[in-house]
Scaffold this motif. Structure first.
Motif, PDB file in Angstrom:
ATOM      1  N   VAL A  12      64.822  44.309  48.575  1.00  0.00           N
ATOM      2  CA  VAL A  12      65.184  45.472  49.383  1.00  0.00           C
ATOM      3  C   VAL A  12      66.639  45.813  49.096  1.00  0.00           C
ATOM      4  O   VAL A  12      67.530  44.977  49.273  1.00  0.00           O
ATOM      5  CB  VAL A  12      64.989  45.182  50.880  1.00  0.00           C
ATOM      6  N   ASP A  16      67.415  51.497  50.015  1.00  0.00           N
ATOM      7  CA  ASP A  16      66.166  51.464  50.776  1.00  0.00           C
ATOM      8  C   ASP A  16      66.445  51.431  52.273  1.00  0.00           C
ATOM      9  O   ASP A  16      65.840  52.154  53.060  1.00  0.00           O
ATOM     10  CB  ASP A  16      65.340  50.233  50.382  1.00  0.00           C
TER      11      ASP A  16
ATOM     12  N   THR B  98      59.924  44.594  44.152  1.00  0.00           N
ATOM     13  CA  THR B  98      60.265  45.996  44.310  1.00  0.00           C
ATOM     14  C   THR B  98      59.038  46.837  43.998  1.00  0.00           C
ATOM     15  O   THR B  98      58.015  46.325  43.530  1.00  0.00           O
ATOM     16  CB  THR B  98      61.401  46.353  43.343  1.00  0.00           C
TER      17      THR B  98
END
Lengths: 193, 193
Positions: A12, A16, B98
């Motif tokens: 992350v 994001d 991801t």
DNA sequence: GTCTTTCTATAGCAACCGATACAGAAAAGG
DNA sequence: CCTTTTCTGTATCGGTTGCTATAGAAAGAC
């Protein structure tokens, strides 16, 4: 928290987070200071809202056996909550780590170890009280409980549904040695011979 | 392979690979073409050298019960090999991903699902042959086997030693229903009533 | 209204990501 | 020996990482 829960710490990015939180990077850093600190706070929020069941089961139930049975039963539900990421954040959020985030990994590893130690302590308490026989292997038994719990998290991530996991939890308890309090009858609480 | 095994797909950079392999980036790309392709080849090398035990156990043993017992027993050894990363690469190498490496995640997820399906098929075969009773829940039983297997991998990563995991594997089999061939006596192969 | 304080957005930092263009070294063919 | 081919190393591509300096907008005090 949901982003970290689903994808893990390193997967992350700040972009994001700012996107899903609706704020820009400077505001995020003013509020949390650091990505690591933000993650730690997300972990604590997760433990408070979704991960407290294991600690509660292990402290509130009268015997280790009932504690593990309840922990696994509730894990089946919490690991498959509709509208939330699957599985347990403490188990999966820091498994693929670079050298720079080793501390994050060890932090979650410590939390997992804490649960296993608490479980092993509950088992040893039952051995001392005579609830479990004196030759019970507390370490193996505690590791078995953690194994099933963490395996259920992985299975939930791979798509296992709640009822299947609940049946797995119930089946797993068939390997758990019966204590003195549930040798005959099944209430186990009020009935004392 | 060892780097991907220990840290996972995304946490290993091309610089890490070129350093540990002793070659420069252009040579690596000339030999493997892509990071994803290199990872897939590493996975196949892992399956060939360290991950074949589960498939072998599930196809070579006469009953599903003996297959799972052997699979879990050998998993305790393979997940704690001295000098190698702990746990199973198929389970842990692509958990924090991801959006761009979702395909890699689904690839390993497919391999895991394959093992569970093979196990469930073996159980159903035992049900058809009368080795297991007709009301056996094959899906739950197969999910339980996978749960223990994957939980053992996580426990190995968290530091559990081989003998503890072997005892966990043996303990886990106490929840597995006994088949017709191991109801009395213990040889189970030559003795037919 | 005006001044002060708090918050937010734009822009950009050095470092690293996966992946390549290009030049020079080594090896093979005659 | 020279030529051709294969391979390796340097340098760099555009893009993204976590993180921040600085300027402008909003809000409160009086």
């Amino acid at each position: 928290m949901r982003a970290f829960w689903e994808h893990g710490y390193e997967a992350v990015s700040i972009a994001d987070l700012t996107e899903t939180m609706g704020i820009k990077a400077p505001s995020l850093y003013a509020a949390f200071g650091d990505k690591r600190t933000l993650f730690e706070e997300a972990v604590e929020a997760y433990v408070r809202d979704f991960g407290a069941f294991s600690g509660q089961a292990l402290t509130e139930e009268p015997t280790a056996r009932r504690a593990v049975a309840r922990m696994l039963r509730e894990a089946a539900a919490f690991h498959t909550l509709p509208g939330y990421p699957r599985g347990c954040m403490i188990i999966t959020a820091a498994t693929n780590c670079t050298a720079q985030s080793e501390e994050v990994m060890r932090s979650l590893q410590g939390r997992r170890a804490q649960t296993v130690e608490l479980l092993e302590w509950r088992i040893q308490e039952d051995i001392r009280s005579g609830e479990l026989p004196g030759d019970t292997d507390a370490h193996t038994l505690a590791t078995y409980g953690a194994t099933v719990l963490q395996g259920m998290s992985q299975q939930a991530r791979d798509g296992a549904d709640r009822t299947t996991l609940e049946r797995v939890a119930e089946l797993a308890m068939a390997a758990w040695p019966a204590g003195r309090s549930d040798e005959e009858g099944e209430g186990g609480s009020a009935r004392e011979a």
